[in-house]
Design an enzyme around this catalytic site. Structure first.
Site, PDB file in Angstrom:
ATOM      1  N   THR A  47      37.483  39.897  34.228  1.00  0.00           N
ATOM      2  CA  THR A  47      38.889  40.281  34.069  1.00  0.00           C
ATOM      3  C   THR A  47      39.252  40.457  32.602  1.00  0.00           C
ATOM      4  O   THR A  47      39.882  41.452  32.221  1.00  0.00           O
ATOM      5  CB  THR A  47      39.805  39.219  34.706  1.00  0.00           C
ATOM      6  OG1 THR A  47      39.407  39.007  36.062  1.00  0.00           O
ATOM      7  CG2 THR A  47      41.250  39.663  34.669  1.00  0.00           C
ATOM      8  N   THR A  48      38.848  39.504  31.769  1.00  0.00           N
ATOM      9  CA  THR A  48      39.153  39.572  30.345  1.00  0.00           C
ATOM     10  C   THR A  48      38.450  40.751  29.678  1.00  0.00           C
ATOM     11  O   THR A  48      38.903  41.259  28.659  1.00  0.00           O
ATOM     12  CB  THR A  48      38.765  38.252  29.661  1.00  0.00           C
ATOM     13  OG1 THR A  48      39.355  37.163  30.393  1.00  0.00           O
ATOM     14  CG2 THR A  48      39.237  38.198  28.224  1.00  0.00           C
ATOM     15  N   TYR A 110      43.546  43.209  46.951  1.00  0.00           N
ATOM     16  CA  TYR A 110      44.431  44.217  47.534  1.00  0.00           C
ATOM     17  C   TYR A 110      44.304  44.334  49.045  1.00  0.00           C
ATOM     18  O   TYR A 110      45.299  44.326  49.757  1.00  0.00           O
ATOM     19  CB  TYR A 110      44.235  45.605  46.885  1.00  0.00           C
ATOM     20  CG  TYR A 110      45.252  46.619  47.372  1.00  0.00           C
ATOM     21  CD1 TYR A 110      46.577  46.557  46.942  1.00  0.00           C
ATOM     22  CD2 TYR A 110      44.901  47.606  48.286  1.00  0.00           C
ATOM     23  CE1 TYR A 110      47.514  47.454  47.405  1.00  0.00           C
ATOM     24  CE2 TYR A 110      45.831  48.502  48.760  1.00  0.00           C
ATOM     25  CZ  TYR A 110      47.133  48.426  48.325  1.00  0.00           C
ATOM     26  OH  TYR A 110      48.065  49.309  48.797  1.00  0.00           O
ATOM     27  N   TYR A 136      34.154  34.163  42.568  1.00  0.00           N
ATOM     28  CA  TYR A 136      35.285  34.035  41.640  1.00  0.00           C
ATOM     29  C   TYR A 136      36.562  33.999  42.459  1.00  0.00           C
ATOM     30  O   TYR A 136      36.937  34.984  43.091  1.00  0.00           O
ATOM     31  CB  TYR A 136      35.273  35.211  40.660  1.00  0.00           C
ATOM     32  CG  TYR A 136      36.399  35.264  39.656  1.00  0.00           C
ATOM     33  CD1 TYR A 136      37.194  34.157  39.369  1.00  0.00           C
ATOM     34  CD2 TYR A 136      36.664  36.443  38.972  1.00  0.00           C
ATOM     35  CE1 TYR A 136      38.218  34.218  38.438  1.00  0.00           C
ATOM     36  CE2 TYR A 136      37.683  36.522  38.036  1.00  0.00           C
ATOM     37  CZ  TYR A 136      38.456  35.414  37.766  1.00  0.00           C
ATOM     38  OH  TYR A 136      39.473  35.484  36.850  1.00  0.00           O
ATOM     39  N   ARG A 141      45.666  36.683  41.099  1.00  0.00           N
ATOM     40  CA  ARG A 141      45.402  38.097  40.827  1.00  0.00           C
ATOM     41  C   ARG A 141      45.020  38.883  42.081  1.00  0.00           C
ATOM     42  O   ARG A 141      45.314  40.064  42.185  1.00  0.00           O
ATOM     43  CB  ARG A 141      44.276  38.238  39.800  1.00  0.00           C
ATOM     44  CG  ARG A 141      44.669  37.843  38.382  1.00  0.00           C
ATOM     45  CD  ARG A 141      43.540  38.127  37.411  1.00  0.00           C
ATOM     46  NE  ARG A 141      43.892  37.796  36.032  1.00  0.00           N
ATOM     47  CZ  ARG A 141      44.478  38.634  35.182  1.00  0.00           C
ATOM     48  NH1 ARG A 141      44.771  39.868  35.575  1.00  0.00           N
ATOM     49  NH2 ARG A 141      44.754  38.248  33.952  1.00  0.00           N
ATOM     50  N   LYS A 164      33.511  30.163  40.287  1.00  0.00           N
ATOM     51  CA  LYS A 164      34.466  30.110  39.179  1.00  0.00           C
ATOM     52  C   LYS A 164      35.831  29.933  39.831  1.00  0.00           C
ATOM     53  O   LYS A 164      36.326  30.832  40.515  1.00  0.00           O
ATOM     54  CB  LYS A 164      34.438  31.391  38.350  1.00  0.00           C
ATOM     55  CG  LYS A 164      35.532  31.437  37.282  1.00  0.00           C
ATOM     56  CD  LYS A 164      35.594  32.784  36.580  1.00  0.00           C
ATOM     57  CE  LYS A 164      36.748  32.830  35.582  1.00  0.00           C
ATOM     58  NZ  LYS A 164      36.885  34.165  34.921  1.00  0.00           N
ATOM     59  N   ILE A 206      34.255  29.265  32.594  1.00  0.00           N
ATOM     60  CA  ILE A 206      34.207  30.643  32.116  1.00  0.00           C
ATOM     61  C   ILE A 206      35.537  30.857  31.405  1.00  0.00           C
ATOM     62  O   ILE A 206      36.584  30.915  32.031  1.00  0.00           O
ATOM     63  CB  ILE A 206      33.969  31.628  33.258  1.00  0.00           C
ATOM     64  CG1 ILE A 206      32.579  31.373  33.858  1.00  0.00           C
ATOM     65  CG2 ILE A 206      34.082  33.076  32.762  1.00  0.00           C
ATOM     66  CD1 ILE A 206      32.226  32.251  35.051  1.00  0.00           C
TER      67      ILE A 206
END
Length: 294
Positions: A47-48, A110, A136, A141, A164, A206
């Site tokens: 994501t980052t 989504y 993850y 999100r 994660k 992470i």
């Protein structure tokens, strides 16, 4: 649960841009800085790393560049998530082909699959590619939260090796440690609460903050891994404002601002990520000073 496959601090690496393209020179330098700072692994295209706005070719190139730069010095856990199971399999397969040590696969976003759909998603990846996979879980999100019961089932599969967890729910770490198979890797995805996660039996994080302060983050996790909680608490107190400051605006804009202030890359992010606000910039600078980074 001793000697897990992945542990300590693993930065969720930013992807620097210049003139609309990935700035490969800056990226290599950022990876080298992390390794010099003592991190225990690296995570490209999460994501980052703005994976959602990278093209498929860019995504693959960044993973390849990261693996080549690291050259086996620390583990590389490549982001490989998608809300399409077939696409996730292809990304995991690519990660294996270029030499990544594992893949980080976010819960499908989504389309909001059921718990059984989540199990089937990861089971299909497990069956398709012989590469360690970390689940993850970041429901803030993705709008889907994978249950502990499903994680316990997944831990029985040979290639699904850990999680994660970005929920910030400490009790889940204990429940997973008790319920999952021996060797289940537990990494936090939330810098501010990682100390508590480690105390509940987690193995590391992470981290976003490690992008900015790899040496300080490595010192914190080395203390926690050795059970030196007094030293770990010292580093927690020194870093907590920075942990929070890097999320005072849409991530990774504050992190890229911090890196630009340190002269490490441009602060450019891709739309719809806007530049950090003036208020966010002020908070980041204050936190950098408090942590002793500047």
């Amino acid at each position: 649960m001793s000697d897990p496959l992945f542990q300590g601090v693993m930065p969720a690496l930013v992807t620097p841009f210049r003139d609309g393209a990935v700035d490969e020179t800056a990226y290599i330098a950022l990876v080298e800085r992390q390794i010099a700072g003592g991190v225990h692994g690296v995570v490209p295209v999460g994501t980052t790393g703005e994976t959602s706005t990278l093209s498929h070719d860019e995504h693959r190139r960044v993973v390849e560049l990261c693996v080549k730069t690291v050259a086996g010095r620390v583990p590389v856990v490549a982001g490989a998530g998608s809300n399409s199971t077939a696409e996730a399999i292809e990304l995991v397969r690519h990660a294996k082909t270029v030499g990544a040590d594992a893949a980080l696969v976010v819960t499908p976003y989504y389309n909001r699959p059921s718990q059984e759909g989540l199990y089937a998603h990861y089971a299909a990846i497990n069956d398709a590619v012989q590469l360690p996979v970390l689940v993850y879980n970041v429901p803030s999100r993705t709008s889907v939260d994978i249950s502990d019961a499903v994680l316990i089932r997944l831990s029985k599969l040979p290639n699904i090796v850990g999680i994660k967890d970005a929920t910030g729910d400490m009790a889940r770490a204990t429940l997973q440690r008790i319920g999952c198979e021996p060797g289940w890797v537990m990494l936090s995805g939330d810098d501010p609460t990682a100390l508590g996660y480690m105390a509940h039996g987690g193995h590391g994080c992470i981290s976003v903050t490690s992008n900015v302060a790899p040496d300080l983050c490595a010192a914190f996790y080395n203390a926690a891994l050795s059970g030196d909680w007094k030293t770990a608490l010292y580093w927690q107190d020194r870093l907590v404002r920075l942990h929070k400051a890097l999320f005072t605006d849409n991530s990774p804009a504050p992190t890229k601002f911090a890196l630009a202030h340190l002269g490490l890359c441009l602060e450019t992010a891709r739309l719809p990520i806007a530049p950090a606000s003036e208020g966010s910039r002020a908070e980041v600078l204050a936190a950098l000073r408090e942590a002793g980074v500047i």
